[in-house]
Design a protein around this motif. Structure first.
Motif, PDB file in Angstrom:
ATOM      1  N   GLU A   1       0.815  -1.213   0.000  1.00 41.26           N
ATOM      2  CA  GLU A   1       0.000   0.000   0.000  1.00 41.26           C
ATOM      3  C   GLU A   1       0.851   1.266   0.000  1.00 41.26           C
ATOM      4  N   GLU A   2       1.958   1.248   0.749  1.00 39.01           N
ATOM      5  CA  GLU A   2       2.768   2.455   0.858  1.00 39.01           C
ATOM      6  C   GLU A   2       3.542   2.772  -0.425  1.00 39.01           C
ATOM      7  N   LEU A   3       3.618   1.804  -1.363  1.00 38.19           N
ATOM      8  CA  LEU A   3       4.328   2.040  -2.617  1.00 38.19           C
ATOM      9  C   LEU A   3       3.386   2.384  -3.775  1.00 38.19           C
ATOM     10  N   LYS A   4       2.095   2.130  -3.601  1.00 39.64           N
ATOM     11  CA  LYS A   4       1.145   2.356  -4.693  1.00 39.64           C
ATOM     12  C   LYS A   4       1.072   3.806  -5.173  1.00 39.64           C
ATOM     13  N   PRO A   5       1.123   4.817  -4.281  1.00 41.52           N
ATOM     14  CA  PRO A   5       1.011   6.193  -4.779  1.00 41.52           C
ATOM     15  C   PRO A   5       2.069   6.558  -5.817  1.00 41.52           C
ATOM     16  N   ALA A   6       3.275   6.041  -5.649  1.00 45.64           N
ATOM     17  CA  ALA A   6       4.352   6.376  -6.580  1.00 45.64           C
ATOM     18  C   ALA A   6       4.415   5.432  -7.772  1.00 45.64           C
ATOM     19  N   SER A   7       4.175   4.135  -7.543  1.00 43.01           N
ATOM     20  CA  SER A   7       4.415   3.134  -8.583  1.00 43.01           C
ATOM     21  C   SER A   7       3.150   2.529  -9.181  1.00 43.01           C
ATOM     22  N   GLY A   8       2.018   2.659  -8.470  1.00 42.64           N
ATOM     23  CA  GLY A   8       0.799   2.025  -8.931  1.00 42.64           C
ATOM     24  C   GLY A   8       0.744   0.573  -8.499  1.00 42.64           C
ATOM     25  N   ASN A   9      -0.409  -0.060  -8.743  1.00 43.19           N
ATOM     26  CA  ASN A   9      -0.561  -1.473  -8.445  1.00 43.19           C
ATOM     27  C   ASN A   9       0.045  -2.288  -9.582  1.00 43.19           C
ATOM     28  N   TYR A  10       0.065  -3.611  -9.421  1.00 43.82           N
ATOM     29  CA  TYR A  10       0.762  -4.441 -10.402  1.00 43.82           C
ATOM     30  C   TYR A  10       0.169  -4.317 -11.804  1.00 43.82           C
TER      31      TYR A  10
ATOM     32  N   HIS B   1      11.269  -9.309 -13.534  1.00 45.50           N
ATOM     33  CA  HIS B   1      10.193  -8.313 -13.576  1.00 45.50           C
ATOM     34  C   HIS B   1      10.555  -7.129 -14.481  1.00 45.50           C
ATOM     35  N   PRO B   2      10.218  -7.149 -15.758  1.00 48.32           N
ATOM     36  CA  PRO B   2      10.468  -5.970 -16.582  1.00 48.32           C
ATOM     37  C   PRO B   2       9.625  -4.769 -16.168  1.00 48.32           C
ATOM     38  N   GLU B   3       8.519  -5.014 -15.456  1.00 47.60           N
ATOM     39  CA  GLU B   3       7.622  -3.928 -15.032  1.00 47.60           C
ATOM     40  C   GLU B   3       8.099  -3.231 -13.768  1.00 47.60           C
ATOM     41  N   PHE B   4       9.075  -3.795 -13.047  1.00 49.45           N
ATOM     42  CA  PHE B   4       9.563  -3.215 -11.801  1.00 49.45           C
ATOM     43  C   PHE B   4      10.658  -2.192 -12.100  1.00 49.45           C
ATOM     44  N   GLN B   5      10.369  -0.946 -11.836  1.00 49.60           N
ATOM     45  CA  GLN B   5      11.385   0.093 -11.926  1.00 49.60           C
ATOM     46  C   GLN B   5      12.273   0.044 -10.675  1.00 49.60           C
ATOM     47  N   ASN B   6      13.460   0.652 -10.784  1.00 51.76           N
ATOM     48  CA  ASN B   6      14.413   0.586  -9.677  1.00 51.76           C
ATOM     49  C   ASN B   6      13.837   1.143  -8.377  1.00 51.76           C
ATOM     50  N   ALA B   7      13.075   2.238  -8.469  1.00 53.86           N
ATOM     51  CA  ALA B   7      12.522   2.853  -7.262  1.00 53.86           C
ATOM     52  C   ALA B   7      11.548   1.913  -6.561  1.00 53.86           C
ATOM     53  N   PHE B   8      10.796   1.132  -7.333  1.00 56.32           N
ATOM     54  CA  PHE B   8       9.858   0.195  -6.728  1.00 56.32           C
ATOM     55  C   PHE B   8      10.615  -0.934  -6.030  1.00 56.32           C
ATOM     56  N   VAL B   9      11.670  -1.426  -6.643  1.00 53.19           N
ATOM     57  CA  VAL B   9      12.460  -2.481  -6.009  1.00 53.19           C
ATOM     58  C   VAL B   9      13.076  -1.968  -4.711  1.00 53.19           C
ATOM     59  N   TYR B  10      13.540  -0.728  -4.724  1.00 51.13           N
ATOM     60  CA  TYR B  10      14.071  -0.153  -3.486  1.00 51.13           C
ATOM     61  C   TYR B  10      12.989  -0.130  -2.411  1.00 51.13           C
TER      62      TYR B  10
ATOM     63  N   LEU C   1      10.488  -2.253  -2.204  1.00 58.34           N
ATOM     64  CA  LEU C   1      10.303  -3.642  -1.761  1.00 58.34           C
ATOM     65  C   LEU C   1      11.388  -4.053  -0.769  1.00 58.34           C
ATOM     66  N   LEU C   2      12.597  -3.582  -0.986  1.00 57.31           N
ATOM     67  CA  LEU C   2      13.675  -3.895  -0.048  1.00 57.31           C
ATOM     68  C   LEU C   2      13.298  -3.429   1.357  1.00 57.31           C
ATOM     69  N   ARG C   3      12.616  -2.282   1.433  1.00 57.29           N
ATOM     70  CA  ARG C   3      12.253  -1.708   2.739  1.00 57.29           C
ATOM     71  C   ARG C   3      10.995  -2.339   3.322  1.00 57.29           C
ATOM     72  N   THR C   4      10.018  -2.695   2.452  1.00 57.89           N
ATOM     73  CA  THR C   4       8.704  -3.099   2.954  1.00 57.89           C
ATOM     74  C   THR C   4       8.509  -4.608   3.044  1.00 57.89           C
ATOM     75  N   ARG C   5       9.090  -5.353   2.104  1.00 59.51           N
ATOM     76  CA  ARG C   5       8.866  -6.791   2.087  1.00 59.51           C
ATOM     77  C   ARG C   5      10.141  -7.613   2.258  1.00 59.51           C
ATOM     78  N   GLY C   6      11.283  -6.947   2.168  1.00 59.68           N
ATOM     79  CA  GLY C   6      12.536  -7.691   2.227  1.00 59.68           C
ATOM     80  C   GLY C   6      13.044  -7.973   3.623  1.00 59.68           C
ATOM     81  N   LYS C   7      12.866  -7.016   4.527  1.00 59.35           N
ATOM     82  CA  LYS C   7      13.464  -7.143   5.859  1.00 59.35           C
ATOM     83  C   LYS C   7      12.869  -8.326   6.613  1.00 59.35           C
ATOM     84  N   GLY C   8      13.758  -9.150   7.144  1.00 58.54           N
ATOM     85  CA  GLY C   8      13.336 -10.323   7.881  1.00 58.54           C
ATOM     86  C   GLY C   8      12.980 -11.508   7.013  1.00 58.54           C
ATOM     87  N   VAL C   9      13.000 -11.321   5.694  1.00 61.43           N
ATOM     88  CA  VAL C   9      12.670 -12.390   4.743  1.00 61.43           C
ATOM     89  C   VAL C   9      13.886 -12.718   3.887  1.00 61.43           C
ATOM     90  N   VAL C  10      14.442 -11.696   3.264  1.00 60.33           N
ATOM     91  CA  VAL C  10      15.664 -11.833   2.473  1.00 60.33           C
ATOM     92  C   VAL C  10      16.846 -11.524   3.395  1.00 60.33           C
TER      93      VAL C  10
END
Length: 227
Positions: A13-22, A172-181, A183-192
């Protein structure tokens, strides 16, 4: 040409304003190629009435595993097989790549070799391409009819083609660098693993070949086929 987007996940949810949904990311990726789009959020139980509801289909990524027990996965696999039987153009990305393989007889697992995250080099049609990755699950046994058209050192079945009507990719060709960054903050910590997150963050100033892949996907959809 109408492309039906079978949405199998939601962006944080916190990334949707900048990147949109999938689905919006794919609309942006394929903008300018003359397509119209309709989204079917299948993970929320919203499916097309028939495989003929669009001219071509695209299955998005997801945080879920293709092998997990969710009510929407069996009907999605049935739809994939219907699309395949009609030889309609179908593209799958990440989870989409995996669920298509599983529906057609392949095997998807949580890979014991760990994660691929961030800027990654692949070889597609024998030439290098740079794309963003975000996955642990992999297609470890491809369907008999699938042929490998691209791979990385980490992922042997990274790009698959089935006849001339199915094209799938693990990255993911649809993932821009800012979105991956994000994900590193929102879904990566404690998982990757932390060291891998840090290494991935240091690659996100590099350009990707997303435009090249967008053109390949667009050409794939527009290819003249006889059923």
């Amino acid at each position: 040409m109408k492309i039906g987007i079978l949405q199998t996940g939601h962006a944080p949810e916190e990334l949707k304003p900048a990147s949109g949904n999938y689905d919006e990311m794919f609309r942006a990726l394929l903008a300018g190629h003359g397509f119209s789009f309709e989204t079917y959020p299948v993970l929320d139980g919203v499916f097309p009435d028939t495989a003929e509801a669009a001219d071509g289909w695209l299955i998005t990524g997801s945080k879920f595993g293709a092998y997990e027990d969710h009510d929407w996965i069996p009907p999605l696999e049935d739809l994939i097989r219907q699309i395949h039987a009609r030889k309609m153009p179908l593209v799958g990305i990440c989870f989409g790549h995996q669920i298509i393989a599983q529906a057609l007889g392949g095997k998807v697992v949580k890979y014991d070799g760990g994660w691929s995250v961030g800027h990654t080099e692949y070889r597609l049609h024998g030439a290098p391409v740079q794309l963003n990755a975000w996955h642990q699950d992999q297609v470890v046994d491809k369907p008999a009819e699938a042929r490998v058209i691209g791979q990385s050192d980490f992922c042997a079945n990274a790009f698959l083609a089935y006849g001339d009507h199915i094209w799938t990719a693990q990255p993911h060709p649809e993932f821009q660098n800012a979105f991956v960054y994000g994900l590193l903050r929102t879904r990566g910590k404690g998982v990757v693993p932390d060291a891998q997150l840090q290494a991935a963050s240091e690659t996100l100033d590099r350009a990707t070949d997303s435009t090249q892949i967008a053109n390949e996907i667009a050409d794939f959809f527009k290819k003249v086929r006889t059923r």
